[in-house]
Scaffold this active site. Sequence first.
Site, PDB file in Angstrom:
ATOM      1  N   CYS A  11    -102.038  48.002  -5.249  1.00  0.00           N
ATOM      2  CA  CYS A  11    -100.740  47.849  -5.891  1.00  0.00           C
ATOM      3  C   CYS A  11    -100.223  49.217  -6.320  1.00  0.00           C
ATOM      4  O   CYS A  11    -100.870  50.240  -6.104  1.00  0.00           O
ATOM      5  CB  CYS A  11    -100.825  46.907  -7.090  1.00  0.00           C
ATOM      6  N   CYS A  14    -102.375  51.525  -8.343  1.00  0.00           N
ATOM      7  CA  CYS A  14    -103.366  52.287  -7.567  1.00  0.00           C
ATOM      8  C   CYS A  14    -102.747  53.570  -7.010  1.00  0.00           C
ATOM      9  O   CYS A  14    -103.325  54.658  -7.137  1.00  0.00           O
ATOM     10  CB  CYS A  14    -103.893  51.443  -6.407  1.00  0.00           C
ATOM     11  N   ASP A 438     -74.804  55.136  12.514  1.00  0.00           N
ATOM     12  CA  ASP A 438     -74.840  55.715  13.853  1.00  0.00           C
ATOM     13  C   ASP A 438     -73.625  55.179  14.618  1.00  0.00           C
ATOM     14  O   ASP A 438     -73.153  54.079  14.341  1.00  0.00           O
ATOM     15  CB  ASP A 438     -76.139  55.314  14.548  1.00  0.00           C
ATOM     16  N   ASP A 636     -79.551  52.263  15.875  1.00  0.00           N
ATOM     17  CA  ASP A 636     -80.157  51.405  16.891  1.00  0.00           C
ATOM     18  C   ASP A 636     -81.006  52.161  17.898  1.00  0.00           C
ATOM     19  O   ASP A 636     -81.674  51.555  18.719  1.00  0.00           O
ATOM     20  CB  ASP A 636     -79.073  50.630  17.656  1.00  0.00           C
ATOM     21  N   ASP A 640     -82.722  57.564  16.064  1.00  0.00           N
ATOM     22  CA  ASP A 640     -82.412  57.232  14.679  1.00  0.00           C
ATOM     23  C   ASP A 640     -83.666  57.019  13.838  1.00  0.00           C
ATOM     24  O   ASP A 640     -83.570  56.899  12.613  1.00  0.00           O
ATOM     25  CB  ASP A 640     -81.555  55.956  14.608  1.00  0.00           C
TER      26      ASP A 640
END
Length: 851
Positions: A11, A14, A438, A636, A640
Amino acid sequence: MEQYQVTGMSCAACSARVEKAVSKVSGVTSCSVSLLTNSMGVEGTAAPQAIIAAVEAAGYGASKKGGGAVQTASADADALKDTETPRLKKRLIASLVFLIVLMYFSMGHMMWGWPLPSWFDGNHIAMGLLQLLLTVAVMVINQKFFINGFKGLWNRSPNMDTLVALGSAASFGWSVIALFWMTDAQLHGDEARVMELMHEFYFESAAMILTLITVGKMLEARSKGKTTDALKGLMKLAPKTAVLLRDGAEVTVPVEEVRIGDRFIVRPGESIPVDGVVLSGSSAVNESALTGESIPVDKSEGDLVSAATINQSGALTCEASRVGEDTTLSQIIKMVSDAAATKAPIAKIADRVSGVFVPVVISIAVVTMIVWLLFGKEFSYALARGISVLVISCPCALGLATPVAIMVGNGVGAKNGILFKTAVSQEETGKVQVVALDKTGTITKGEPQVTDLVPAEGFTEESLMTAAFALEQKSEHPLAGAIVRYAGEKGMKAEEVEDFTALPGNGLSASLNGKKLVGGSLRFISEQAAISSEMKQRAEALAEAGKTPLLFLQEGVFVGIIAVADTIKEDSPKAIAELRNMGIRVVMLTGDNERTAKAIGALAGVDDVIAGVLPDGKESVIRDLKKYGKVAMVGDGINDAPALTRADIGIAIGAGADVAVDAADVVLMKSTLADVPAAIRLSRSVLRNIHENLFWAFIYNIIGIPLAAGAFVTFGLTLNPMFGAAAMSLSSFCVVSNALRLNFCDIYSTKRDRKRKAKTSGGSAGAAEESFARCIYIKGMMCGHCENRVKTALEALPQVESAEVSHEKGTAMVTLSAAIDNKALKHAVEEQGYKVTSIKVPDSGCADGKA
């Protein structure tokens, strides 16, 4: 930056402890731990051995990652393989098998009178022993909770596993004690006491806690596995072999053996193995893997080529210029890896408070026992009150508060084609202040289409298309594909041509019924035949509008122009307008040329356009934009991936490259930009719901813990099993019921949109409210004549609506009708002989530039 793999974290408590421990090592200047990828990025001069020792001293494991991005691809792929999810899935299935049987014998029989085998009639000890064995089986299956939980307690860094382990162990321990008391009661023939002790069993609670938390752990592990798919996808792009020219012969070697200066051959359909320079040959190379642009780039002698791009037509002979870690692909892999390692994880709210909640609950339990002993109660009573505190404060409701809302939110999103990959992404998406888009495939459709037909005098659109269709049908170029598709939509049939020839960088030629056809760019066609000034201006105007004009000749006679462009998606302008109405600044990033980019940006309605940006440039722009608030990147393409990972939230168009999808936090399956504002609305609703759920989870503990501790004994109120079970169920019921309200959330409605003020500053990324105004600070203006010259020059720009110029203040307040690059404004002023010192986005008006 040195990267390390960290093991044993469960978690945010930690990861915070690891960061704190490593930051104390002498020579470490910065340390960032990613819980999602279990990775750590460290900067400084500290020795790896010292860093690993610090992590191990904190109670976790660490190992240094390998070197080259390509050379160690196989080893890294093995390290990134998701092995945790299959293990957790097996644990969950096994736990459910034992839990179902346990629940039948405990709650099923005790509360609802479900039948049991005859040998259990009146044999309560046998029932207790069976529940004990079934619970032990579940505890053994989920022993990792106890190992990590008590290890964290031992290292003074309690986490959610500690809470789970304590709650389960306390329930189990108390039940075992009750079972031993039952044997004593049975021995003395006290049947009433035996029946009373049957209600003291918490075996099912001990097993239920472990099973429910295992579900959450499995979902978390799946998210971690998906995160690393981005790196694995990039590594798969790296070519494995190269064909070298050695002593006049072709030799196939592993790509690792290629050295700078080696000559290699790439045939049509093959991937280019390393970065290099073309020595001979010509071809069209598909560079979409790196640039994201769908149109192949013509390559000939002297041009640069990059690893992982695909040769589509002619054979190329090249000389290696960058190999190994220096290739463009390797740099992209490294950027994605570094961004994943340095991206600070935003912990669940329950994880953030666990570091305080766990020791507080333990302290309350200990204090409760001491107080009751001081009041003269027997040890068994005091022990019972202390264990009751741990039982009533079990993390069921607290553990469900976030994941239930996330799961319901994910369901709502999935129904609408919006997928959130982690709880963090749902929290953070609604907080974004800047959205970077983009261009290709995101704002636009991603493939060229015919937009204009301009036949020359004496020709018709049909004759123009007949000539163009016949010529382009044999070409593999995407621009040719646009013409072929358009002709197909019109029901045209292509006539066969002869002597077809592709002229890389120029165009095409062929013969149709004995007549020579030629097609290509304005420059190329102008060299072949006379083109009227009117048609040249028309072609240039189309180019200014971001379109590609293709000109055609038949027997040396000009036939006309066909314009091809990557057109804007129908819903893009509306989606961008919604984002801006929500107070979000919209920036378009593209590798395209500035002229095309500005034309698309103006049509789409974005606030700013940043053109000519390569993968590393996009990642750098995102880093700069983060100064103005939380940034979401929408893209996409593989190019990217670094920007998607660097952004606070990466949003991938589902129809794009797999790597972009894997690197992102949110995936839009319908590939529509309208889902971006919808995702933000859903995120805001989910975050609000999580806060409400945590309220119910904590109010349960606030009421239950004092009751369990015996604070209300004087009023006749003490904790009993029925109340504990009812309270726990009520808390969970409230959390789940509240989360189910998300199903009624209309994520496409703009009624509840509200603006969130973004940070303001100078430059190209100020507040969204003032995005269409600029303050230009000018030196050299002396009088009203100077003002008129500057005003006239600025208002001559098509994007400038008006300009208010003051030579006294040394400023020009410009109102824009569309996005414009600051360089264009500066150039317009300095062409008149004045000096521009700065250009800023104004908060209200222009400050005195001469003050």
